[in-house]
Design a protein around this motif. Structure first.
Motif: not given
Length: 183
Positions: A71-72, A126-130, A136-137, A141-142
């Motif tokens: 989910a995360l 914008a900072a929150k979206r980034s 998320l990425k 990857i993990a």
């Protein structure tokens, strides 16, 4: 795969498939032993498997990620992240360079008009979206790395099993050739 039960069985008792395997194995062995024969064309009746696309191979991996982790690592409203399918490019896996922050400039209260506050809200969103995209990425990857570790372990086990089976086949072939001569 089919096991050959007895190394001492006469050649008449070998199945057609086993005879084909022994024949292929001896052809490869003779090509290694006699390099001059490699320049010749292969026989038309040679039973070679068709090429396989590596991306289509499914390896049985006992991997079930935690639903909370999935989910995360999934974008809300879109399909669930699948670590078996998602592949990251070389560029995506490169660490981001550290960028020095600019010094904060203090703005007096009397200059904080509606335009200033609109820019602040826009920048904060914008900072929150980034941050959310980066998190998320990192989660994806993990989870993908965890899946690949399990898959690698399963593949190593499969390679070990195949090497053991190949060793048995070589022993059977060596015994056959010792008794009946080279194929």
């Amino acid at each position: 795969t089919q096991n050959i039960h007895s190394a001492s069985s006469p050649p008449e008792e070998l199945s057609e498939k086993q005879t084909s395997v022994v024949s292929q194995f001896s052809q490869k062995a003779s090509q290694r032993l006699c390099p001059s024969a490699q320049g010749q064309l292969l026989p038309a009746n040679r039973n070679t498997p068709s090429p396989i696309d590596p991306d289509t191979i499914q390896v049985p991996v006992g991997y079930e990620p935690d639903p909370a982790d999935l989910a995360l690592s999934s974008i809300p409203g879109q399909e669930m992240f699948d670590p078996r399918k998602r592949k990251f490019s070389e560029e995506e896996l490169k660490p981001q360079p550290m960028i020095k922050k600019a010094r904060k400039v203090f703005i007096p209260d009397d200059l904080k008009d509606d335009k200033y506050w609109a820019r602040r809200r826009k920048n904060n969103m914008a900072a929150k979206r980034s941050r959310d995209a980066r998190r998320l990425k990192e989660n994806q990857i993990a989870i993908r790395a965890s899946f690949l570790e399990k898959e690698n372990s399963a593949l190593r086990q499969e390679v070990a099993d195949l090497r053991k089976e190949l060793g048995k086949c070589k022993n059977i072939l060596a015994k056959y050739e010792a008794r009946h001569g080279p194929l």
